[in-house]
Design an enzyme around this catalytic site. Structure first.
Site, PDB file in Angstrom:
ATOM      1  CG  ASP A  43      -6.358  10.752   3.848  1.00 45.54           C
ATOM      2  OD1 ASP A  43      -7.184  11.115   2.983  1.00 45.54           O
ATOM      3  OD2 ASP A  43      -5.296  10.180   3.562  1.00 45.54           O
ATOM      4  N   GLY A  88       2.990   7.713   3.702  1.00 45.82           N
ATOM      5  CA  GLY A  88       4.111   6.808   3.524  1.00 45.82           C
ATOM      6  C   GLY A  88       3.700   5.530   2.828  1.00 45.82           C
ATOM      7  CB  THR A  89       5.617   3.052   1.146  1.00 45.37           C
ATOM      8  OG1 THR A  89       5.793   4.186   0.277  1.00 45.37           O
ATOM      9  CG2 THR A  89       5.367   1.822   0.296  1.00 45.37           C
ATOM     10  CB  VAL A  90       1.699  -0.093   3.950  1.00 46.52           C
ATOM     11  CG1 VAL A  90       1.473  -1.204   4.969  1.00 46.52           C
ATOM     12  CG2 VAL A  90       1.064   1.199   4.441  1.00 46.52           C
ATOM     13  N   GLY A 140       0.818  -1.203   0.000  1.00 47.87           N
ATOM     14  CA  GLY A 140       0.000   0.000   0.000  1.00 47.87           C
ATOM     15  C   GLY A 140       0.852   1.253   0.000  1.00 47.87           C
ATOM     16  CE  LYS A 151       0.388   4.058   7.240  1.00 42.80           C
ATOM     17  NZ  LYS A 151       0.238   4.336   5.792  1.00 42.80           N
ATOM     18  N   GLY A 201       0.325   5.710   0.490  1.00 41.21           N
ATOM     19  CA  GLY A 201      -0.580   6.827   0.724  1.00 41.21           C
ATOM     20  C   GLY A 201       0.185   8.109   0.976  1.00 41.21           C
TER      21      GLY A 201
END
Length: 755
Positions: free
Chosen positions: A594, A485-487, A480, A501, A482
């Site tokens: 969000d 950051g990145t998961v 994922g 994350k 967003g």
């Protein structure tokens, strides 16, 4: 046992103690050491002129074993004419051996406040807390088996005692225990697993053989499992009992005292009461007035969001009016006050004793404390009356216009006086602040490492960057991405699958980051993704979450996967419950900022869990979001298509912005169309930010509800349920935020339809 340090640089110690030899208080080098030097035993200094015989971890950071009264004399009550020998084993057990090398006495049978791995916890074993930090006297908190064969935590005060874990509000079986096994045996093994005959079982968050561990009944009444970080030499929290936090511990603040979070637990007194001992909150508070409990000379002072647990009179009853509840307490000379719930069920709790007080925003009760009649009115003569829990949110303010007129002639003189005094106060505050910083800056690292006290969540752990890099295979599998950051998918050493994350651009220092994360980590709801831990290694800031196999809602809703109406309704209700908890129920109210399908994750039963809540707290500094009167934000953030109109207009933001985003998600669940995709697809036709809202409303107006509904739902077209969902959705996306319902109201409406 308690965490203290002792250095033994240059000292050797004895391997054993034989008849005729001795250890003395005067000689610092007189102590026993275990074979590998892990443990030491001897006289440990606990004051300028006091020592106790103790066992401690030899390494710094560290562990002291004392009994509850602070003056230990090893009385084994054993007699032998043959040669005896005392040895300290590598397990930390001090044993007395006879000539046949058989153990005739061992310290493991007589623990104080700490249990070590392989040390059996049996029927007559009790862990007793210290009196206070640094005070090696028996405290008021015990961990032991009760007469029903169940392990429990109990406050054992001088006059009263009460069990606070497992909570007495539920049965033994509901808490996962059983009273049927009478063996009363428990043990903590080398891998960090605790197993008991009453079915209590838990693992250290760093489960596995390796770290040194200890289970300690701490002075604040909380049982904690610690693991030793060999690299830093500090003890790190690796387990806490579920459902126990500082303010739920009984007796913590004494009679009349109230526990509140700021964010650490703090004892305070209601207005009109003073601490009996400013340095010890457990000694409670005393009134500055003479208490009168008769109906003629008494009235009540309100303490909002406050409760005193237990000690209800037999006149307790549900479904009574407030007036009846107040009258029953006022006419009862035994009654010191009453609690009245705000949940609409009319529970009346008259109290014979005001102990175990706590105050927090999600406590749906007002406590009414009995005070002398006229006390509050008399206080008005001296200005506003404030019920203060050291800056808590609850206030009672009474003012009189007549008094203001009388004070008018004195205002100018008072202004000069106040200004003069204030200038000295400012200078003094600056001096104190600089002195505090100078004295304690060297302790900052140690305090930071031991901030596990703040992270009151079971399994909440601080990971190193190296650990998470290894767990994610060098951040290989991205699941994922967003705005924060990145998961990545990862697997910990204990084989737990996690979502890691990796945050981008968080500029806070480690301590500030940890403090914010601890608040988020303490939020616990079935419809919120659970935070298991974090990493704060200089520039590396990462969060470790539970992993959910079905991923985010958008990957299912906007794909070929079959998602029926019942499943979508379940997702709508669960998401609403999670947001309602964030807005109105959790300890520190949180705005998500969000809300979108990418931040709604689904478990194997398609139960929704809201993710990325609290991110606004971590990113406040770098995005320039300003706190507006402690409840809102300014400056737009979020995802196009889901942002409320007030974001675009740069107005102050409150929880209704999340309500708007939730409404967009409902429209997506109903129509099967993505709001973010419609932004570009309908940009020419609709020049507003809420293209999906306009698309749906105009379609319904021209062609009816059925033309808006996702074609995949038509085979199970339930008109009433769809109408209810659409009604809620359109209420939530109302342009006027004051017309949008609160999330708790949304939950109520949706559940009404189910019922």
């Amino acid at each position: 046992m308690s965490t203290v340090g002792r250095s033994q640089a240059g000292l050797i110690g004895l391997q054993s103690l034989r008849p005729g030899s001795s250890l003395t208080v005067e000689e610092e080098g007189d102590f026993l050491v275990s074979p590998n030097g892990t443990f030491s035993a001897g006289f440990y200094r606990v004051g300028s002129n006091a020592s106790c015989y103790s066992i401690w971890f030899t390494k710094n950071g560290n562990l002291v074993l004392t009994d509850g009264v602070g003056s230990i004399i090893w009385s084994t009550n054993t007699f032998s004419n043959t040669g005896l020998e005392a040895r300290l084993l590598e397990t930390g057990n001090l044993v007395l051996l006879n000539q046949e090398k058989k153990v005739i006495w061992q310290s493991f049978d007589f623990p104080t406040d700490t249990l070590l791995p392989s040390q059996k916890f049996v029927k007559n074993t009790t862990l007793v807390s210290m009196r206070s930090q640094g005070t090696y006297l028996s405290g008021f908190y015990n961990f032991k088996f009760d007469d029903n064969n169940v392990l429990y935590l109990v406050y054992n005060g001088a006059l009263l005692s009460s069990v606070y874990w497992p909570t007495t509000d539920v049965t033994v079986f509901e808490s996962g225990r059983t009273p049927y096994n009478s063996s009363r045996l428990a043990i903590l093994d080398e891998a960090g697993q605790f197993i008991s005959s009453d079915n209590l079982m838990f693992n250290a968050s760093d489960y596995g053989v390796g770290p040194k561990r200890r289970l300690t009944m701490d002075y604040d009444g909380i049982l904690r499992l610690y693991s030793l970080n060999e690299s830093s030499g500090f003890w790190e929290l690796s387990w806490l009992p579920d459902g126990v936090d500082a303010c739920s511990v009984h007796g913590l603040c004494g009679e009349y005292g109230v526990c509140t979070y700021k964010p650490q637990p703090t004892c305070a007194c209601p207005h009109g009461f003073t601490r009996n001992d400013p340095s010890d909150g457990s000694k409670g508070c005393s009134p500055v007035f003479n208490l009168s409990h008769d109906s003629i000379n008494s009235e009540f002072m309100e303490l909002p969001n406050t409760d005193y647990y237990g000690y209800d009179l037999e006149t307790y009853s549900p479904k009574v009016s407030f007036q009846e509840c107040q009258k029953s307490c006022q006419n009862d000379t035994r009654c010191k006050g009453f609690g009245y719930t705000l949940d609409g069920l009319g529970h009346c709790f008259p109290k014979s004793l005001l102990l175990n007080g706590f105050s927090m925003p999600n406590t749906l009760q007002i406590m009414h404390m009995k005070i002398p009649k006229g006390f509050l009115s008399n206080e008005v003569l001296n200005g506003p009356v404030t019920y203060d829990l050291n800056c808590s949110a609850a206030q009672v303010v009474l003012q009189s216009s007549d008094v203001e007129v009388e004070k008018g002639n004195k205002n100018r003189y008072m202004d000069y006086l106040i200004g003069f005094v204030s200038s000295f106060a400012v200078i003094e505050a600056i001096c104190i602040g600089l002195t505090w910083w100078y004295i304690f800056r060297k302790q900052a690292k140690e305090e930071f490492v031991n901030m596990g006290y703040i992270a009151l969540a079971m399994g909440f752990k601080r990971f190193t960057y190296v650990e998470l890099k290894k767990a994610t295979n060098n951040f290989k599998q991205e699941i994922g991405k967003g705005g924060f950051g990145t998961v990545y998918k990862g697997v910990l050493d204990d084989e737990r699958v996690v979502a890691v994350k990796r945050l981008d651009g968080v500029l806070q220092g480690d301590a500030e980051f940890w403090a914010e994360v601890s608040v988020i980590g303490n939020i616990n709801h079935r419809n919120l993704v659970k935070l298991w831990g974090f990493c704060a290694d200089n520039q590396h800031k990462l969060l470790v979450y539970e992993y959910l196999e079905n991923g985010s809602l958008d990957k299912i809703l906007f794909s070929d996967v079959e998602l029926g109406l019942e499943q979508r309704y379940k997702i709508a209700v669960g998401t609403a419950k999670g947001l309602s908890y964030l807005h109105e129920e959790c300890l520190e109210w949180v705005l998500h900022c969000d809300v979108k399908p990418q931040n709604i994750l689904l478990d194997d039963q398609l139960e929704p869990k809201v993710a990325d809540f609290g991110m606004s707290k971590l990113f406040t500094d770098i995005h320039g979001i300003k706190d507006m009167q402690g409840m809102g934000f300014s400056k737009a953030r979020g995802t196009r298509g889901y942002m409320a109109p007030e974001w675009i207009m740069n107005l102050n933001i409150d929880s209704k912005a999340d309500v708007y985003s939730y409404g967009i998600i409902l429209l997506e669940l109903l129509s099967g169309k993505s709001a973010s995709i419609l932004i570009s697809a309908l940009a020419k036709e609709y020049n507003e930010c809420n293209q999906l809202v306009q698309f749906v409303t105009e379609k319904i107006k021209k062609e009816g509800l059925k033309q808006v509904i996702d074609p995949r739902l038509l085979p199970e077209f339930e008109l009433k349920k769809l109408e209810r969902l659409m009604k809620v959705a359109l209420l939530c996306v109302h342009e006027d935020r004051n017309a949008r319902p609160a999330m708790s109201k949304v939950v109520e409406i949706l559940l009404e339809n189910i019922e």
